[in-house]
Design a protein around this motif. Structure first.
Motif, PDB file in Angstrom:
ATOM      1  N   TYR A  61       0.818  -1.208   0.000  1.00  0.00           N
ATOM      2  CA  TYR A  61       0.000   0.000   0.000  1.00  0.00           C
ATOM      3  C   TYR A  61       0.856   1.264   0.000  1.00  0.00           C
ATOM      4  N   LEU A  62       2.085   1.154   0.523  1.00  0.00           N
ATOM      5  CA  LEU A  62       2.996   2.292   0.491  1.00  0.00           C
ATOM      6  C   LEU A  62       3.364   2.683  -0.936  1.00  0.00           C
ATOM      7  N   TYR A  63       3.233   1.747  -1.855  1.00  0.00           N
ATOM      8  CA  TYR A  63       3.666   1.955  -3.236  1.00  0.00           C
ATOM      9  C   TYR A  63       2.504   2.141  -4.197  1.00  0.00           C
ATOM     10  N   LYS A  64       1.302   2.179  -3.669  1.00  0.00           N
ATOM     11  CA  LYS A  64       0.112   2.269  -4.515  1.00  0.00           C
ATOM     12  C   LYS A  64       0.156   3.501  -5.414  1.00  0.00           C
ATOM     13  N   ASP A  65       0.554   4.629  -4.867  1.00  0.00           N
ATOM     14  CA  ASP A  65       0.618   5.854  -5.662  1.00  0.00           C
ATOM     15  C   ASP A  65       1.771   5.851  -6.664  1.00  0.00           C
ATOM     16  N   ASP A  66       2.705   4.915  -6.478  1.00  0.00           N
ATOM     17  CA  ASP A  66       3.846   4.811  -7.389  1.00  0.00           C
ATOM     18  C   ASP A  66       3.612   3.833  -8.528  1.00  0.00           C
ATOM     19  N   GLY A  67       2.442   3.225  -8.573  1.00  0.00           N
ATOM     20  CA  GLY A  67       2.133   2.371  -9.701  1.00  0.00           C
ATOM     21  C   GLY A  67       1.872   0.915  -9.413  1.00  0.00           C
ATOM     22  N   ILE A  68       1.890   0.514  -8.150  1.00  0.00           N
ATOM     23  CA  ILE A  68       1.540  -0.872  -7.842  1.00  0.00           C
ATOM     24  C   ILE A  68       0.033  -0.935  -7.628  1.00  0.00           C
ATOM     25  N   ARG A  69      -0.636  -1.611  -8.541  1.00  0.00           N
ATOM     26  CA  ARG A  69      -2.086  -1.823  -8.409  1.00  0.00           C
ATOM     27  C   ARG A  69      -2.283  -2.984  -7.451  1.00  0.00           C
ATOM     28  N   ILE A  70      -2.993  -2.740  -6.368  1.00  0.00           N
ATOM     29  CA  ILE A  70      -3.159  -3.756  -5.328  1.00  0.00           C
ATOM     30  C   ILE A  70      -4.316  -4.676  -5.698  1.00  0.00           C
ATOM     31  N   THR A  71      -3.982  -5.933  -5.939  1.00  0.00           N
ATOM     32  CA  THR A  71      -4.980  -6.946  -6.268  1.00  0.00           C
ATOM     33  C   THR A  71      -5.223  -7.818  -5.036  1.00  0.00           C
TER      34      THR A  71
END
Length: 102
Positions: A63-73
């Motif tokens: 979740y720390l990287y969500k804004d950086d492009g990791i779509r959380i599935t």
């Protein structure tokens, strides 16, 4: 906690083996989401597993990287739960106490 994930990955062969097993059981599409992010950030292919488990082992995990492009599935959420639980199991007791982790 992220850096402690790297620490455990290097000093504890059992943790490393079990973390890699969790990663190997992930849906390939979910692994690709994280790997693509890491490659864009400049990580070499050889470090993808190590960095992925370090991302997943922390309480906030991906979740720390969500804004950086990791779509959380759902698959990434599940892997996060498993690696985080493994991390807490193998983290030395004194460190867990200092960090107030259960």
């Amino acid at each position: 906690l992220h850096e402690l994930g790297h620490y455990l990955f290097f000093i504890n062969p059992t943790y490393k083996r079990k973390a890699k097993k969790i990663l190997s059981e992930m849906n390939p599409k979910d692994r690709i989401i994280i790997a693509n992010y890491l490659v864009r950030e400049g990580y070499p292919y050889e470090e993808i597993d190590e960095e992925t488990q370090a991302i997943l082992c922390t309480n906030n995990g991906p979740y720390l990287y969500k804004d950086d492009g990791i779509r959380i599935t759902k698959g990434i959420e599940e892997a996060h739960k498993k690696v985080n639980c493994l991390f807490k199991k193998y983290l030395p007791k004194k460190l867990k106490q200092r960090l107030k982790l259960s």
